[in-house]
Enzyme design. Sequence first.
Site, PDB file in Angstrom:
ATOM      1  N   HIS A 256      -0.575  -0.729  -9.948  1.00 29.98           N
ATOM      2  CA  HIS A 256      -0.997  -1.833  -9.413  1.00 29.98           C
ATOM      3  C   HIS A 256      -1.303  -2.896  -9.591  1.00 29.98           C
ATOM      4  O   HIS A 256      -2.604  -3.438  -9.599  1.00 29.98           O
ATOM      5  CB  HIS A 256      -2.346  -0.709  -8.493  1.00 29.98           C
ATOM      6  CG  HIS A 256      -3.130  -0.882  -7.315  1.00 29.98           C
ATOM      7  ND1 HIS A 256      -2.748  -0.090  -6.535  1.00 29.98           N
ATOM      8  CD2 HIS A 256      -3.077  -2.703  -6.868  1.00 29.98           C
ATOM      9  CE1 HIS A 256      -3.513  -1.318  -5.138  1.00 29.98           C
ATOM     10  NE2 HIS A 256      -3.579  -2.096  -5.256  1.00 29.98           N
TER      11      HIS A 256
ATOM     12  N   ARG B  17       1.068  -0.971  -0.232  1.00 30.35           N
ATOM     13  CA  ARG B  17      -0.328   0.026   0.175  1.00 30.35           C
ATOM     14  C   ARG B  17       0.879   1.222   0.404  1.00 30.35           C
ATOM     15  O   ARG B  17       2.328   1.024   0.732  1.00 30.35           O
ATOM     16  CB  ARG B  17      -0.923  -0.201   1.278  1.00 30.35           C
ATOM     17  CG  ARG B  17      -2.174  -0.707   0.875  1.00 30.35           C
ATOM     18  CD  ARG B  17      -2.895  -0.601   0.115  1.00 30.35           C
ATOM     19  NE  ARG B  17      -3.994  -1.378   0.220  1.00 30.35           N
ATOM     20  CZ  ARG B  17      -4.631  -1.887  -0.477  1.00 30.35           C
ATOM     21  NH1 ARG B  17      -3.489  -2.737  -1.895  1.00 30.35           N
ATOM     22  NH2 ARG B  17      -5.466  -3.115  -0.699  1.00 30.35           N
TER      23      ARG B  17
ATOM     24  N   GLU C  62      -3.716   7.148  -6.382  1.00 27.94           N
ATOM     25  CA  GLU C  62      -4.046   6.659  -7.305  1.00 27.94           C
ATOM     26  C   GLU C  62      -5.341   7.269  -8.905  1.00 27.94           C
ATOM     27  O   GLU C  62      -5.836   7.076  -7.806  1.00 27.94           O
ATOM     28  CB  GLU C  62      -3.503   5.188  -7.350  1.00 27.94           C
ATOM     29  CG  GLU C  62      -2.594   4.359  -6.366  1.00 27.94           C
ATOM     30  CD  GLU C  62      -3.000   2.952  -6.094  1.00 27.94           C
ATOM     31  OE1 GLU C  62      -4.131   2.451  -6.919  1.00 27.94           O
ATOM     32  OE2 GLU C  62      -1.812   2.292  -5.781  1.00 27.94           O
TER      33      GLU C  62
END
Length: 346
Positions: A303, A255, A284
């Site tokens: 991601h 994370r 993000e």
Amino acid sequence: MTTILTAGDLFVRPTHFADAVRAAVADPSALKFTELTSSWPLEPFGPVENVEEASGAVDELIAALQGVEVAVTQMAPFSARVFEACPDLRFIGVCRGGPVNVDIDAATEAGVLVSNAPGRNAQAAAEFAVGLMLAALRHVPPADAELRAGTWRGDYYTWENAGRELGGETVGLVGLGSISRITARILQAFGAVVIAHDPYAEPEPGVELVDLDELLVRSGVVSLHARLTPETHHLINSERLHRMRPGALLVNTARGGLLDHRPLPDLLASGHLGGLALDVYDVEPPPEDWPLLSAPNVVLSPHLAGATRQTAERATEIIAEEVARFLGDAECRHTVNPGARAKARR
């Protein structure tokens, strides 16, 4: 007849959920399926009302949940308002490790059991973490881009610019959960020395548990695998980044909030940080003017660590088993709020 809402997205599709549940339950003919699809991952997840990492509109979800007793999802926003508006709901299966898109307190108060799918992407994320290590240590992304642009980088074979091997290197894993344990086994197969920091972890064969400062000093590669909690937010801050072994590679596939990104450009420019490989970010997607987009020795991916077809299949299978157990009045294996059963609306 039990009505099940399959609230999927473009990775874990509603049909994946429905097929898995039909295969898991004793009598599929007793089930009625409805569906809802969000646009994730083509649109990033984010906070929705009082839940995190969610995708979709609360009002649309509430409308789809009318008369529904069981819901299965990955990203749908089960905020507090959903439980107030959906009195028939009894069970939610969330096919991810942390069901942060569900207000667990509101679910418990409403008597709605919530199950998750721990470990569904562990193999994928572990393989990806090691892949990023190899890509960064051996200059794979810049060498590929430069060759495509017509530049043959023979200087990558000079002593100063040559890459490094995982074999014989000390790799420090921050966090020792299911993903990190698989990562450790893969690294051991390469011949790496694996150490780890996790104050709550049980020992793993061949992995030495150490405190965080020792890990940072000893490791040529540091890979982050901890959960993001108030305790671990910016766990790797400026002070700890400066404690890292000079020239070390830092990898984060967990994370973005675990890492304070602000000192990174200067540490990369000075060479104190030898390389950086990121799959997750504090925002993000990162903004176009983000300094790390043009920083040296950086490998970036959007991601993707858990993005395999096997992850989607495994996740729905885990949740389908939870649905089958719930409908059969058996104890669910992955319930995150067992206290809800005492209040469950039957």
